[in-house]
Design an enzyme around this catalytic site. Structure first.
Site, PDB file in Angstrom:
ATOM      1  CG  HIS B  83     -22.877   3.442  26.082  1.00  0.00           C
ATOM      2  ND1 HIS B  83     -24.196   3.736  25.896  1.00  0.00           N
ATOM      3  CD2 HIS B  83     -22.256   4.628  26.287  1.00  0.00           C
ATOM      4  CE1 HIS B  83     -24.370   5.044  25.967  1.00  0.00           C
ATOM      5  NE2 HIS B  83     -23.208   5.605  26.202  1.00  0.00           N
ATOM      6  CB  ILE B  90     -22.834  -3.986  28.089  1.00  0.00           C
ATOM      7  CG1 ILE B  90     -22.219  -5.093  27.230  1.00  0.00           C
ATOM      8  CG2 ILE B  90     -23.705  -3.079  27.237  1.00  0.00           C
ATOM      9  CD1 ILE B  90     -23.213  -6.156  26.839  1.00  0.00           C
ATOM     10  CB  CYS B  91     -22.226   1.376  30.275  1.00  0.00           C
ATOM     11  SG  CYS B  91     -22.940   2.667  31.291  1.00  0.00           S
ATOM     12  CG  LEU B  92     -28.317  -1.661  28.132  1.00  0.00           C
ATOM     13  CD1 LEU B  92     -28.561  -0.436  27.268  1.00  0.00           C
ATOM     14  CD2 LEU B  92     -28.400  -2.910  27.281  1.00  0.00           C
TER      15      LEU B  92
END
Lengths: 187, 151
Positions: B83, B90-92
């Site tokens: 991620h 950041i993929c969050l």
């Protein structure tokens, strides 16, 4: 550390000590707004038990009008689902929610295309509005052609000069429309 | 002092006084500019990132905490994680859609440490190459799809 120690000593006397420096320690953290992290001003508490300043919570509810969730635990929350808190020192108990009433959503100006051809269709999503407008465009043109007689004086009797004039005008506009559509097709 | 600066001041105080394990705020960077923080992050013991040091950059808009901060990895060591893109993005979900004003720098750091810790295999996201070429500098401008809750 020293503040906490003196607080526990003072507690033995039954809590009669005046609210002083000891109160500024860890205990005041219980009354901090979960958004601004300061002591809650115009405090309200949610059904899930989380404390906020009403101005802070109100701003958050305005930020996400279609996802009204408690910032702490994501429980459902709303203007009528919070309880105002009135402490004893509060001289003029006034519901904090009345000080800053949320503006009714209907009175806020709509985004640009919302009034379009069919004002009743409030789908809310910008992308949808755009494609719908283009799709409906030719119908709008035909509708105005077919509704020609609505609420207008009837056509003048045939063979009068007005009749000839209108015939010419209608032919002229039909050609303008045909040219326009042709131009749209080749453009 | 604006409400944003006031709140950041409180967060900074709490974070320097009582920092969680593996999270160290770079107070030098903060003292220059309150709206941009640099936080050192250490991989949790026992995880794939044990002993690695990372740097996170936080940028706060004047609407913070109602607006989420812009958070990305910076510096020479970007964690290799499904991620985390190689440019630091950041993929969050809590960084965009699921942001809440009750979250803080500390809770975001802990979420990222926890995200790293639950990783089973160090690898980049499958679309890393194309994303890094086409994305905006600001990760908040990316339209993220949160589909993988396992890591």
């Amino acid at each position: 550390m020293s503040a906490a120690a003196s607080s526990s000593q003072g507690g033995a006397e039954g809590g009669t000590h005046p609210p002083g420096e000891e109160e500024q320690g860890e205990s005041s953290a219980y009354y901090e707004c979960n958004i601004c992290l300061d002591t809650a001003k115009d405090p309200v508490v949610s059904m899930c038990g989380h404390l906020f300043c009403w101005p802070c919570l109100h701003q958050w509810l305005e930020t996400r009008p279609n996802r009204q969730m408690c910032p702490v635990c994501k429980a459902g929350i709303g203007k009528d689902k919070v309880v105002p808190i009135y402490g004893r020192g509060c001289t003029k108990p006034q519901d904090p929610r009345e000080k800053m009433p949320p503006r009714p959503h209907g009175q806020r100006p709509e985004p640009e295309n919302a009034g379009g051809i069919f004002p009743g269709f409030g789908f809310g999503d910008g992308g949808f509005h755009m494609s719908f407008g283009i799709g409906a465009f030719p119908f709008g043109m035909f509708a105005s052609t077919f509704n020609f007689n609505d609420g207008r004086p009837g056509p003048p009797p045939p063979a009068s000069p007005q009749h000839a004039e209108e015939q010419f005008l209608s032919k002229f506009f039909i050609w303008v429309a045909v040219l326009f559509i042709f131009w749209l097709l080749i453009a | 002092m604006t409400s944003m600066e006031k709140r950041l001041q409180k967060e900074l105080q709490a974070l320097t006084k009582d920092p969680p394990a593996g999270v160290i705020v770079n107070t030098e960077s903060v003292s220059q500019n309150m709206s941009e923080w640099i936080v050192d992050l250490y991989g949790a013991p026992g995880s794939l990132y044990d002993g690695e040091k990372f740097q996170l950059s936080f940028k706060f808009s004047p609407r913070y905490p109602f607006d989420s901060p812009q958070v990305m990895f910076i510096g020479p060591n970007i964690p290799v994680h499904p991620h985390v893109y190689s440019n630091g993005h950041i993929c969050l979900s809590i960084l965009t859609d699921d942001w809440s004003p009750a979250l803080s720098v500390t809770s975001v750091c802990l979420s990222i440490v926890s995200m790293l810790s639950s990783c089973q295999e160090k690898k980049r996201p499958p679309d890393n190459a194309i994303y890094v070429k086409t994305c905006s500098k600001n990760p908040k401008k990316t339209r993220w799809f949160y589909h993988d809750d396992t890591v």
